[in-house]
Write a protein that holds these residues in place. Structure first.
Motif, PDB file in Angstrom:
ATOM      1  N   UNK A  70       0.830  -1.196   0.000  1.00 23.73           N
ATOM      2  CA  UNK A  70       0.000   0.000   0.000  1.00 23.73           C
ATOM      3  C   UNK A  70       0.861   1.242   0.000  1.00 23.73           C
ATOM      4  N   UNK A  71       0.283   2.276  -0.555  1.00 19.22           N
ATOM      5  CA  UNK A  71       0.926   3.588  -0.596  1.00 19.22           C
ATOM      6  C   UNK A  71       0.000   4.546   0.123  1.00 19.22           C
ATOM      7  N   UNK A  72       0.346   4.872   1.352  1.00 17.08           N
ATOM      8  CA  UNK A  72      -0.530   5.701   2.165  1.00 17.08           C
ATOM      9  C   UNK A  72      -0.776   7.067   1.532  1.00 17.08           C
ATOM     10  N   UNK A  73       0.264   7.630   0.948  1.00 24.87           N
ATOM     11  CA  UNK A  73       0.122   8.952   0.356  1.00 24.87           C
ATOM     12  C   UNK A  73      -0.849   8.967  -0.813  1.00 24.87           C
ATOM     13  N   UNK A  74      -0.845   7.889  -1.575  1.00 22.18           N
ATOM     14  CA  UNK A  74      -1.718   7.791  -2.749  1.00 22.18           C
ATOM     15  C   UNK A  74      -3.048   7.131  -2.418  1.00 22.18           C
ATOM     16  N   UNK A  75      -3.208   6.678  -1.156  1.00 23.22           N
ATOM     17  CA  UNK A  75      -4.423   5.972  -0.743  1.00 23.22           C
ATOM     18  C   UNK A  75      -4.722   4.821  -1.689  1.00 23.22           C
ATOM     19  N   UNK A  76      -3.686   4.085  -2.024  1.00 20.70           N
ATOM     20  CA  UNK A  76      -3.808   3.013  -3.001  1.00 20.70           C
ATOM     21  C   UNK A  76      -3.185   1.740  -2.469  1.00 20.70           C
ATOM     22  N   UNK A  77      -3.874   0.641  -2.725  1.00 14.79           N
ATOM     23  CA  UNK A  77      -3.362  -0.682  -2.415  1.00 14.79           C
ATOM     24  C   UNK A  77      -3.080  -1.380  -3.738  1.00 14.79           C
ATOM     25  N   UNK A  78      -1.960  -2.073  -3.786  1.00 17.13           N
ATOM     26  CA  UNK A  78      -1.548  -2.742  -5.014  1.00 17.13           C
ATOM     27  C   UNK A  78      -1.524  -4.250  -4.829  1.00 17.13           C
TER      28      UNK A  78
END
Length: 122
Positions: A70-78
């Motif tokens: 996950x990328x907290x800054x982008x609010x995205x989970x991959x």
């Protein structure tokens, strides 16, 4: 509130990275999960991650080929998927569960994305 993307048509052995972005709110106190549903089959758990701690869990059958992050800054989970097989063909869904650790139980998830199709040709 969850937008899944990144699916497509690939050949066996290829890789794909799926993304799940929280568009309206944050899920910092949630666990995020990826599920998939193949034609004629029930939806099954693939991988999960706790947004705050980064703790991960994988289905036994997919360990080693998949990586959830996950990328907290982008609010995205991959979901990085490698060495894809035709049996990976499914609609992949991301979900959010109000849990501090990842959960494999579908009924724990209260928010769902719309799904993204992954098709792997042999």
């Amino acid at each position: 509130q969850l937008q899944a993307s990144g699916g497509g048509l690939v050949q066996a052995g290829d890789s794909l990275r799926l993304s799940c972005t929280a568009s309206v709110r944050t899920f910092s106190n949630y666990a995020m999960g990826w599920f998939r549903q193949a034609p004629g089959k029930e939806r099954e758990f693939v991988a999960g991650i706790a947004w705050r701690t980064g703790i991960t869990v994988y289905s036994d059958s997919e360990k080693g080929r998949l990586t959830i992050s996950r990328d907290n800054g982008e609010r995205t989970v991959y979901l990085q998927m490698n060495s894809l097989k035709p049996e990976d063909t499914a609609v992949y869904y991301c979900g959010a569960a109000e849990r501090v650790i990842p959960t494999m139980r579908e009924y724990d998830y209260t928010y769902w994305g719309q799904g993204t199709q992954v098709t792997v040709s042999s």
